[in-house]
Write an enzyme that holds these catalytic residues in place. Structure first.
Site: not given
Lengths: 374, 374, 374, 374
Positions: A252, A307, A255, A286
């Site tokens: 995740h 992100r 997070r 990545i």
């Protein structure tokens, strides 16, 4: 003359400039001390690729399929909450960007746009990420996703309880809270004769999600099922035994929990446990095309980015998402060439050098067995 | 009173002061995140030499031969694009500097001066670095090199596709683009009856370069052949089987690909694979004379330096190159003395202590074999 | 109210304030990149002691003997060039400080004071450090040392050739060059009938020093012989076979060569090779009393300190040297108590935890043997 | 609107703002170079937890018992000298805070409040930490503790001699020196007919504390006995053989000795040695709820926190201590959920991944056995 960002880190830097601080931090933050978030990155950098040269790799096949869906290269969009914090067009823009790059997008239960809106905007394949919040809700969502043309259900299993991030607590961060899927749901409920209006999403608690729920879930739909968040060989084997079609190894993005192994470290254990009976994907950390090849060398079918989609969106909407993906494609393609690989379907062995301290990991049992009693 | 630089790092610091920023960055930059560039250095520092004392090492033989050419100590000049960005006399100055130090220079296909000009200026042996850009070009270049007295062909194999460095992209760096070898080529072409003018170098694409091309290449010339960039035991064995005379283990200074093992780390695997049937050299990261001894202890016949030649040139032209080499010689010679070695031809075993995490490197197969299925 | 320094690092900090910069740097500098100097310290910090509790360690014996000389605790003064750069009373002050702490001082061939002056000032045992600069000189020095009451000869073997430190080169450092032992020598030579005046010390070259010289050296004197600088098991075994009485494992504080293993890392190999037939000491990097216990746990009989003697001298002359030693004593004594040890003569096993990457060190042969040929 | 601290590090930061510098440093400092203090933290961060998902962990049992005393979660308050430096209500406030969190507090011999005052303020279980300073004193203290309702004696064994911290020496730190337990003692002594007034606490020396003293100590009281500071398997086995009920593995927060292994590193060896015959606890370095689960996975029954109690006290008295504990509880509980654990009584195997360089630790004997004699 202003230049486009030339790599994902430049997208990150520009996104920081254009986003409101609290939104920026919501996107960037990891849980607690953000150790796992950092480890997701440092682990990729500790792996090294092995150049194999003197081969004709002029024609490199980097397209692949994930659960039967064609994607032009093995990078997908991870599911993530409400994209409108980065761009007003939200997931519709992301879907257009992914489609321009001919790859797949996973859409979150808590998307800003409704899944139907996204499906309409999308030109590439879509999977629906499911957060289980009760049987009725889940049934409702799954059937809508199937109807809207989503091609798989990605069940999130790595968020058993809510975990606010500390940066968000400090910022007193308020999510815009516009969940497209529930807007639809609520208006339908209102319009229905005698129907009760469903409670707002934020007030729903996560009900327990166990292996038992999987049978029920599969009974709702013919769509293939992916589990997102499995990071343990035993869990992976059990997933395969219950007929799961894919596993997305994920932290995740660091997070939700902190102080665990990162995704790429756990990938080999999961791959070994599935024994080829399910596809395995990986996200979290990545940032370079070479990371994609590293993940594939360790057995992943494809990777996904989280992100970075927000960075692309914030900088330039759908075009930004597309360009961000194209940067990864170009870097990945170059890594293929430098490692002498002509097809993602036939990667050769020994592409990676792996730090000696990496798995199979020692556990408390391993060291207990070897402590000499004085 | 201004002192000459006293080590290569001081040459680097002064070169930064005197070079235009964009040229400085072109020289200094590595590919992408420059991880391999940094690793090229940290890996040398992680190796430690073992002092052996109480021996008469007054007379130390540090001269050696590379493919039959005598060099006064085992440090050569790596091939590098257009030297005029550092000094107006370009490769001619470098060649004079190398000659003053009685060592060998490898000249790049894309040198600023033509190979004939360099050959005229040089007093030491020269090798010609070949970038394959098509059969005609290559034949033309190889025959010219042979005619001009170059003593070996160094075929670059570690740049299968073009890879601009990110610092150069940000700087919108423009190479001066004066390639001496093509100036000659173009003027000859113009003068020839009915000959077509060849296309400019920059527009040429790298054609595939495979093991098959080697046979053809060897048919063009009697000169010995060195492959530059091999970093894998299997590739090295294949090179030896095809009759290659030498292998230059190189990461291209980390300038072409990023996230791979560094040169000195891969050297032992290449040395083991060649089984003494080819000479092995190494470049990328050599900054101290002790690095030279470390490389020799791991089986290299000689090493080469790239960025340092630009530093020497920028600071003081041919004299700078010469002095830079002399610093390495003095340091290397001292390392020989401290390790009790009297000849590079008879280095004893156990000169090095090697970090435990170094090779033979674990690959994805090694760990997959050992993951216990739960 | 100004407090005395409370540990060796505070002595270091104050010494920096009171010493001329060039002298400060001469003392502090290591060779080249100072990697070995730094490693001398980090290696001690990587070792951890094991507290053993619930024992009556009220009476702790920390006195010991080195080659028959009683010292009040196992910390000696390493030989070091001209002490007058730190204090006008030079080695005489150091000797008084060492004597106040009832321990042994090793005096350098290139001391500021003559060996006879030091011997007169000293109240504790002295050893004479010998730099071999030719047969006549050495014979002269050894016989004087024996006559002056020195109790052992410490032959330096780890400086086969001169190696100026780079900080000193940059500072254009000029040693004061007052060598007490040669002042005597020169005046004697002048007074002798028909005697030639000996050449100045600085112009002498190091003649080769080999195992053969040891027999000759032993023929000159009945004093026991210590070799300073041996850091290899094979060399240590050979030393023992030639009848050497002690080995001082030393990197010369990292001041002569760079990029080698540090002293404490090589200590176990030397201890194992001597098989108890010679005493083993260690210097380079000792800054805390716990370091002393770590060295003893690895088999050293005693340790010695070099740079710290200059810090003590610079801050407070003989009293500073004495106090610096007393700080080490107090810390060492406390470490004994925390580890449940009541006597340096009977240290128990398993006092240390040693990083897994420490020796027996892998060499180039070890990895070559294990590289799989593809 | 000011927010409560959201984790222990925020408590630390605020405590620094509100405490006088010297008191702050007294709390924060470790011994000497504070290497062990830092290691106590970095070691926890090097351990990683393994998420186990798809389980119903809605009801998580985190309450446990320590020597029969119920605590609501496995975090206790470590014994620490005079709490009034952080808050005027001293240990009484701490005891109230611990009681609000339904957990146990260990009270120091050198508490600011007397043990009777603390016992009166406390609502949770108390243990009495005993510093042995002579037979009479110890007997007096133990009998008082038993009378006051303390439920175990925690004998400190890891402070065999006094060790002032260097920051305190530099600060010329003066402890307020109000020791509640001796105030009582002194007034009783004064009031007794013909009784001698006892000497002030500060002047007392630590008498030797050996295994022999344990028999005597156990003869004084029926209370269970815990040894605080054992960090060695052999010592732990001996403790169990003498009938000790619990072991608190502790480095004293790194405040007494430096350069030793940290608590969590030594925990497995102690756990293995006790073979389940004594409870094992651990303190030193716990700052996150996930650390608690890591310690339990390695065999601890519960953990304790030291410095954080001062931070809580300084920021908000009893409420601060309580809130600090609740933060740990919430984090620990979340870690249980993410790792799929429903009860601290039935933690499953393989919760941790442990760095390869961790124990069983190599000792000087291990490496000596493997050094090849040349």
């Amino acid at each position: 003359m202003r230049m486009d960002p030339i790599n994902l880190y430049e997208y990150e830097a520009r996104a920081k400039q254009v986003l409101p601080h609290n939104h920026w931090e919501f996107i960037e933050a990891g849980a607690m001390d953000e150790l796992t978030t950092a480890r997701n990155r440092s682990a990729f950098e500790a792996l090294t690729l092995r150049p194999r040269l003197m081969r004709d790799v002029t024609d490199r096949k980097i397209s692949t399929t994930v659960l039967g869906a064609d994607i032009s290269f093995p990078v997908m969009i991870s599911p993530a909450e409400g994209h409108t914090i980065a761009h007003q067009d939200g997931e519709c823009a992301t879907a257009r960007g992914a489609g321009m790059s001919h790859t797949l997008m996973m859409c979150s239960t808590t998307s800003s746009n409704s899944m139907e809106e996204i499906a309409e905007a999308a030109t590439g394949p879509l999977w629906f990420q499911l957060s289980h919040r009760g049987y009725d809700f889940t049934e409702h969502l799954v059937k809508r996703a199937e109807a809207a043309g989503f091609r798989a259900i990605v069940l999130t299993v790595d968020a058993p309880i809510p975990t606010p991030k500390e940066r968000d607590i400090r910022n007193r961060y308020q999510s815009p809270g516009e969940y497209g899927n529930f807007r639809e749901l609520q208006s339908r409920a209102s319009g229905a004769s005698g129907g009760d209006e469903p409670p707002p999403w934020e007030t729903l608690r996560c009900p327990p999600l166990t292996w038992q729920e999987l049978d029920w879930l599969r009974s709702l739909t013919k769509l293939p099922l992916v589990l997102k968040g499995v990071r343990d060989g035993e869990d992976a084997r059990k997933a395969v035994e219950t007929g799961v079609d894919g596993i997305l190894v994920s932290t995740h993005g660091g997070r939700r929990f902190d102080g665990d192994m990162c995704s790429i470290e756990m990938l080999p254990e999961v791959v070994a446990a599935t024994q080829g009976k399910a596809e395995v994907y990986v996200d979290s950390g990545i940032r370079r095309g070479s990371d994609v090849l590293k993940a594939l060398a360790l057995g992943a079918t494809a990777v996904a980015v989280g992100r970075p989609l927000f960075w692309g969106l914030a900088v330039n909407g759908a075009e930004g998402v597309h360009h961000m993906l194209e940067l990864l494609r170009e870097e990945f393609d170059r890594a293929m060439a430098y490692c002498g690989q002509h097809s993602v379907d036939q990667l050769e062995d020994r592409l990676l050098s792996i730090p000696r301290e990496w798995g199979p990991f020692r556990t408390e049992n391993d060291i207990a067995d070897h402590i000499p009693l004085a």
